[in-house]
Scaffold this active site. Sequence first.
Site, PDB file in Angstrom:
ATOM      1  N   THR A 478       0.799  -1.222   0.000  1.00 50.40           N
ATOM      2  CA  THR A 478       0.000   0.000   0.000  1.00 50.40           C
ATOM      3  C   THR A 478       0.831   1.271   0.000  1.00 50.40           C
ATOM      4  OG1 THR A 478      -0.088  -0.509   2.340  1.00 50.40           O
ATOM      5  CG2 THR A 478      -2.068  -0.927   1.071  1.00 50.40           C
ATOM      6  N   ALA A 520      -2.758   3.916   7.168  1.00 48.48           N
ATOM      7  CA  ALA A 520      -2.004   5.148   6.917  1.00 48.48           C
ATOM      8  C   ALA A 520      -2.396   6.248   7.895  1.00 48.48           C
ATOM      9  CB  ALA A 520      -2.233   5.617   5.477  1.00 48.48           C
ATOM     10  N   LYS A 696      -8.162  10.926   5.441  1.00 46.33           N
ATOM     11  CA  LYS A 696      -9.069   9.794   5.646  1.00 46.33           C
ATOM     12  C   LYS A 696      -8.513   8.586   4.884  1.00 46.33           C
ATOM     13  CE  LYS A 696     -12.656  12.328   4.161  1.00 46.33           C
ATOM     14  NZ  LYS A 696     -14.030  12.813   3.846  1.00 46.33           N
ATOM     15  N   GLY A 699      -7.513   3.254   0.970  1.00 48.98           N
ATOM     16  CA  GLY A 699      -7.181   1.921   0.465  1.00 48.98           C
ATOM     17  C   GLY A 699      -8.311   1.219  -0.254  1.00 48.98           C
ATOM     18  N   GLU A 700      -9.496   1.260   0.296  1.00 52.57           N
ATOM     19  CA  GLU A 700     -10.585   0.452  -0.236  1.00 52.57           C
ATOM     20  C   GLU A 700     -11.598   1.249  -1.047  1.00 52.57           C
ATOM     21  OE1 GLU A 700     -11.285  -0.528   3.808  1.00 52.57           O
ATOM     22  OE2 GLU A 700     -11.012  -2.668   3.472  1.00 52.57           O
TER      23      GLU A 700
HETATM   24 MO1  MOS Z   1      -9.140  -5.159   4.719  1.00 47.75          MO
HETATM   25  S1  MOS Z   1     -10.586  -6.223   3.851  1.00 47.75           S
HETATM   26  O1  MOS Z   1      -9.742  -4.684   6.172  1.00 47.75           O
HETATM   27  O2  MOS Z   1      -7.661  -5.785   4.524  1.00 47.75           O
END
Ligand code: MOS
Length: 744
Positions: A478, A520, A696, A699-700
């Site tokens: 990441t 992060a 904020k 990642g997702e």
């Molecule tokens: Mo994530 S699905 O909380 O790595």
Amino acid sequence: MRIPLADLYNTPDERNLLDTMKQGVIGKPLDRPEGPLKVSGTATYSAEWKLDGCVEGMLVLADIPQGTVKTIHRDAILGMPGVLAVLADEAMVRRSAQGTAGKAPVQDVHTVDYFGQPVALVVADTFEQARDAALALRVDYDAAEDRVAFDPQSPDAEVEQPSDQKPVKGGDLDQAMRDAAFSIDVEYDTPGHASAAMEPHATIAHWEDDHLILRGSYQMLAFNVKEIADCLSMSTKKVRIIAPYVGGGFGSKLGITHEAVAAAIASKELGRPVRVVMTRQQVFQTVMRRSETRQRVRLAADPAGRIIGLGHEALVSNLPAEDFAEPVTQATEFLYGGENRLLKVDVARICRMTAGSVRAPGEAVGMQVLEAAMDELAEKVGIDPIVLRKRNLPAKVPVEGTPYSSRMLVEALEQGAAQFGWNKRKAAPCETREGDWWIGMGVASAARVNMLIPAEARVTLKADGTALVETDQTDIGTGSYAILGQIAGEMLGLPISRVKVVLGDTTLPPGAGSGGSFGAISTGSAVLRACEAIRTKLARKMDGDAETLEIRDGMASVDGRQRSLVDLLEGEDMAEIGSIKPGKTFKDFSQASYGAFFAEVGVHAFTGEVRVRRMTGAFGFGRVLNAKTARSQCLGGMVWGIGSALTEELAFDLRDGHLVNHDLAEYHVPVHADVPALEVILLEERDAAASPLQAKGVGELGICGAAGAIANAVRNACGVRVRSFPLTLDKIIPHLPDPFASAA
Ligand code: MOS
């Protein structure tokens, strides 16, 4: 050496510290410092450590779905070449322990709960010998007569409400549906997903006296230490985990998996290091899955398209006694208005392997369905889908009344639309044809909850004027190494070449770990706080205060007086531990990252094949810590969105629960040919309620709704609305318009 600032994050930190610093490295698209190690194959991943005397373990999986282990014919394989041991009893943990820390996840070893559950470990001198013997090991079972229903939607499925997700109820949804000028009431299906991390799950265990050392592939080391200590009934103080490089996790490595426990036990028994690497097929069949979902969405709107009623009900599945239930309606709670509402999740108990967190648990599948349903509503009302979304953004979270910390959804929709060329979209389907292809465009909102997790980090300003950042935070691909170094470099006025980041070892202060898009901002905030403490000390040395201290390239100045850091330190290192914990800001504000997806697809007029032709995503997630790694996260999410929309689907054999497509040849993640050029727009935003970094999670975010935009583009292209993901061509062909009628 704790910093004086309260570590509970109770009040939004409005000081905007990072923007007042002078180094200018924060936010920059800097390369990952560990990048060269990774691309040259010299970064040491879990299975690659060389330990003297290390032997190899291979898991043996149950090949029945339910029953009990009767006999393990270990004697028959103990004489095979190289075989050292067959472990098959007591503490062998047979399912992933996610979410069970503190609750001793050790199960009754004689019970098989799902096809693919590990029942034994064969240890041999070499990997090939262990694999050979494991394949030869005969296990007799008493298959259970009374099976739990395999189909979560079958009438005899056992269904319950998850303990951690209460239904959200407001007003009278049924009445709103009756009163609505326009309404939709639709059901969508999404299939199970695999995390499909590139690096298989692997652990090397060894013992030094009664201390256990694991080198493995895990996401959240401090939590994983607790899990392994639970499994082995030992003190967390005697467990160390080392994981500097992790080849992806996507949730599947949040908790320890079976190979870690098995390796630890085998190593203790044999008195030497044991490595257990799961095969790709074992990872697929054993580790974890995203639940399939069935979702009913009801939207009731007034004549202008304002939502007056909203229903989102989901059925998901998991093994009996597992706590986790895919939180499908998580973003629906705060995204759109409509005071009359019913949101709820039910979980069916079925015997497939554990369902757990897979990238953006909840939103990944909830948003793609909600956003497709929104498109259906826009069509009914007869307004542009972007207008519909903008018209339905509430001032406060419905029912709860919580204010939003920040929300860049309108900006994302508008800037994304401008960049993408949304104005070229034809409102009606089947209006654009290029040769054999119908062309269409679709939009969807993105939303993902923001979380701050307890974290600590140590920063040392060395006497030589360099800085060292240390925490057990992981980097699962990441960019943790990059961004933590940038935060320290910015705060301490050092170029990035003079900041070293050491991660992934539980002898270091516990970071947040990587998961839920919280790594992060949580561990980064701890680094920020440690740097603040150092700045305070430095300022004192210069008879000034931290607010007026400026540092750049290692030169500090207060009120025009300049001194180099090396000079100030007088030969002594300066170390501070910073920490952060979620506090009142978490309850006082609804915190989420937002965005918008735009997709253009071609649908083949004869075969129904869908190709994504281009895609734009615009995202607002507070401060961007590194424009390159943040963009990479968005790209990765969008790529998975393409997979969710078109190809990814776990296929279980309903006769015995085995996973049919248990490798990357049969489970179709998008490959290069499936992914067109993707555009990512990073919006400028600061969110002080979210974290002291004013950042904020990102990642997702890139997956949360992406597949909805593609499904909506398919509808716009060829007029076919598919309510079952993925949109494979068999679901499209029967509904295509006559390909010849409009070909001319
Ligand atoms: Mo994530 S699905 O909380 O790595």
